[in-house]
Design a protein around this motif. Structure first.
Motif, PDB file in Angstrom:
ATOM      1  N   LEU A   1      74.987  34.784  40.390  1.00 52.37           N
ATOM      2  CA  LEU A   1      74.989  34.702  38.933  1.00 52.37           C
ATOM      3  C   LEU A   1      74.826  33.265  38.447  1.00 52.37           C
ATOM      4  CD1 LEU A   1      77.899  37.173  38.031  1.00 52.37           C
ATOM      5  CD2 LEU A   1      75.433  37.583  37.849  1.00 52.37           C
ATOM      6  N   HIS A   2      75.394  32.319  39.174  1.00 45.72           N
ATOM      7  CA  HIS A   2      75.468  30.947  38.664  1.00 45.72           C
ATOM      8  C   HIS A   2      74.220  30.109  38.924  1.00 45.72           C
ATOM      9  CE1 HIS A   2      76.685  30.681  42.877  1.00 45.72           C
ATOM     10  NE2 HIS A   2      76.253  29.430  42.842  1.00 45.72           N
TER      11      HIS A   2
ATOM     12  N   SER B   1      86.434  29.746  38.652  1.00 40.61           N
ATOM     13  CA  SER B   1      87.600  29.151  39.292  1.00 40.61           C
ATOM     14  C   SER B   1      87.382  28.863  40.768  1.00 40.61           C
ATOM     15  CB  SER B   1      88.818  30.075  39.136  1.00 40.61           C
ATOM     16  OG  SER B   1      88.608  31.303  39.809  1.00 40.61           O
ATOM     17  N   ARG B   2      86.289  29.388  41.321  1.00 36.12           N
ATOM     18  CA  ARG B   2      86.005  29.182  42.734  1.00 36.12           C
ATOM     19  C   ARG B   2      84.925  28.122  42.914  1.00 36.12           C
ATOM     20  NH1 ARG B   2      85.182  35.406  44.407  1.00 36.12           N
ATOM     21  NH2 ARG B   2      83.376  34.997  43.110  1.00 36.12           N
TER      22      ARG B   2
ATOM     23  N   VAL C   1      81.333  22.671  37.678  1.00 31.93           N
ATOM     24  CA  VAL C   1      81.838  23.787  36.873  1.00 31.93           C
ATOM     25  C   VAL C   1      81.859  23.441  35.390  1.00 31.93           C
ATOM     26  CG1 VAL C   1      83.820  25.283  36.453  1.00 31.93           C
ATOM     27  CG2 VAL C   1      83.180  24.704  38.789  1.00 31.93           C
ATOM     28  N   THR C   2      82.187  22.197  35.063  1.00 27.54           N
ATOM     29  CA  THR C   2      82.190  21.787  33.655  1.00 27.54           C
ATOM     30  C   THR C   2      80.799  21.923  33.051  1.00 27.54           C
ATOM     31  OG1 THR C   2      83.989  20.226  34.060  1.00 27.54           O
ATOM     32  CG2 THR C   2      82.683  19.906  32.064  1.00 27.54           C
TER      33      THR C   2
ATOM     34  N   LEU D   1      78.479  23.892  34.195  1.00 28.26           N
ATOM     35  CA  LEU D   1      78.146  25.315  34.172  1.00 28.26           C
ATOM     36  C   LEU D   1      78.751  25.992  32.946  1.00 28.26           C
ATOM     37  CD1 LEU D   1      76.911  27.828  35.400  1.00 28.26           C
ATOM     38  CD2 LEU D   1      78.905  28.017  36.910  1.00 28.26           C
ATOM     39  N   ARG D   2      79.983  25.641  32.614  1.00 30.62           N
ATOM     40  CA  ARG D   2      80.604  26.203  31.402  1.00 30.62           C
ATOM     41  C   ARG D   2      79.783  25.836  30.163  1.00 30.62           C
ATOM     42  NH1 ARG D   2      85.743  28.245  31.808  1.00 30.62           N
ATOM     43  NH2 ARG D   2      86.886  27.804  33.744  1.00 30.62           N
ATOM     44  N   ALA D   3      79.318  24.597  30.108  1.00 33.85           N
ATOM     45  CA  ALA D   3      78.514  24.159  28.968  1.00 33.85           C
ATOM     46  C   ALA D   3      77.193  24.930  28.916  1.00 33.85           C
ATOM     47  CB  ALA D   3      78.244  22.665  29.070  1.00 33.85           C
ATOM     48  N   THR D   4      76.609  25.179  30.090  1.00 36.09           N
ATOM     49  CA  THR D   4      75.361  25.940  30.151  1.00 36.09           C
ATOM     50  C   THR D   4      75.563  27.359  29.642  1.00 36.09           C
ATOM     51  OG1 THR D   4      74.514  24.650  32.019  1.00 36.09           O
ATOM     52  CG2 THR D   4      73.585  26.856  31.692  1.00 36.09           C
TER      53      THR D   4
END
Length: 271
Positions: free
Chosen positions: A148-149, A171-172, A185-186, A188-191
């Motif tokens: 997914l990522h 979280s992983r 991850v930061t 990715l959250r923004a994306t």
């Protein structure tokens, strides 16, 4: 632990005592892969963790039902019996049947690859791939699973997934595939926030060949995002903004055909 590992529930390489037979059957079926489409019975036993004697018995029954087929060299491959059953899946061939006219139009308009995928737990499953004969080769197959990522369709499906699912994934520690690069991850959250804001995902891939993916969400009658649709082109061949209108239009058309209120009333597709 992935789905296959969890389904096996092995201990010391062998199934736990009292493991349901259906788990063993699915462990055998999931032993097949892109790189191993045909396997011997001992190979199936080793890959699945099912005892050899049980594997022989189950393979015989699966072959009798057409779920497996034995080749001339003695190896077994997935049989047409499974395709017959899989064709009844609403999120698979049912969605594909509705979307196909619009996917075909998008392929003709872009002369590239068009993907249609749904989310299955923490992965994307490719429901359909249409490719123009002039498009460069890509390594995606119908029924294959994608992260997914680190895929265009995956980012869309993750962006609109339930909050709990998002947090489980974020979280992983994640690795961008196939480059095997760690994911910020930061970032990715923004994306994901940008995908929800813009209604589109844009992803640049450098391996195994430079590719640009532009993907959007497909909604059903309840306004749930049930699938993602994307176009894949060689990176640098065209700007993402030139693909965005066609991807948006295709997503709206499929959503409208599924009854999405925000996409407008269903209408007959004219070719």
């Amino acid at each position: 632990m992935n789905r296959t590992d969890a389904a096996r529930r092995t201990h010391g390489g062998k199934p736990t005592h009292g493991e349901p037979m259906i788990d063993r059957v699915f462990a055998l079926l999931r032993a097949f892969s892109d790189t191993s489409p045909a396997l011997t019975v001992p190979e199936l036993s080793e890959r699945s963790g099912v005892p050899l004697s049980t594997t022989y018995r189950l393979v015989s029954r699966l072959a009798a039902w057409g779920a497996l087929e034995q080749r001339d060299d003695g190896r077994y491959a997935v049989g047409l019996g499974l395709l017959e059953i899989a064709s009844l899946a609403p999120r698979g061939h049912g969605l594909r049947r509705v979307a196909m006219p619009y996917l075909s139009d998008l392929v003709e308009a872009t002369r590239q690859h068009v993907l249609l995928a749904v989310r299955e737990e923490h992965e994307a499953v490719l429901v359909e791939r249409l490719s123009h004969h002039e498009a460069a080769p890509v390594h995606y197959r119908v029924g294959g699973r994608m992260p997914l990522h680190s895929t265009g369709v995956g980012l869309v499906l993750l962006a609109y997934a339930e909050q709990e699912t998002q947090e489980q994934i974020l979280s992983r520690r994640q690795t961008r595939l196939p480059e095997h690069e760690p994911v910020d991850v930061t970032a990715l959250r923004a994306t994901l926030a940008e995908v929800r804001r813009d209604g589109l995902a844009e992803l640049h891939r450098g391996s195994p060949q430079p590719v640009l993916a532009v993907a959007g969400p497909v909604r059903d009658a309840d306004e749930r995002v049930v699938a993602s649709l994307s176009v894949l082109v060689p990176d640098g061949s065209v700007p993402a903004r030139s693909l965005a209108p066609a991807v948006r239009a295709a997503c709206r058309a499929v959503s409208r055909a599924l009854g999405s209120p925000s996409a407008g009333a269903p209408r007959t597709h004219a070719r």
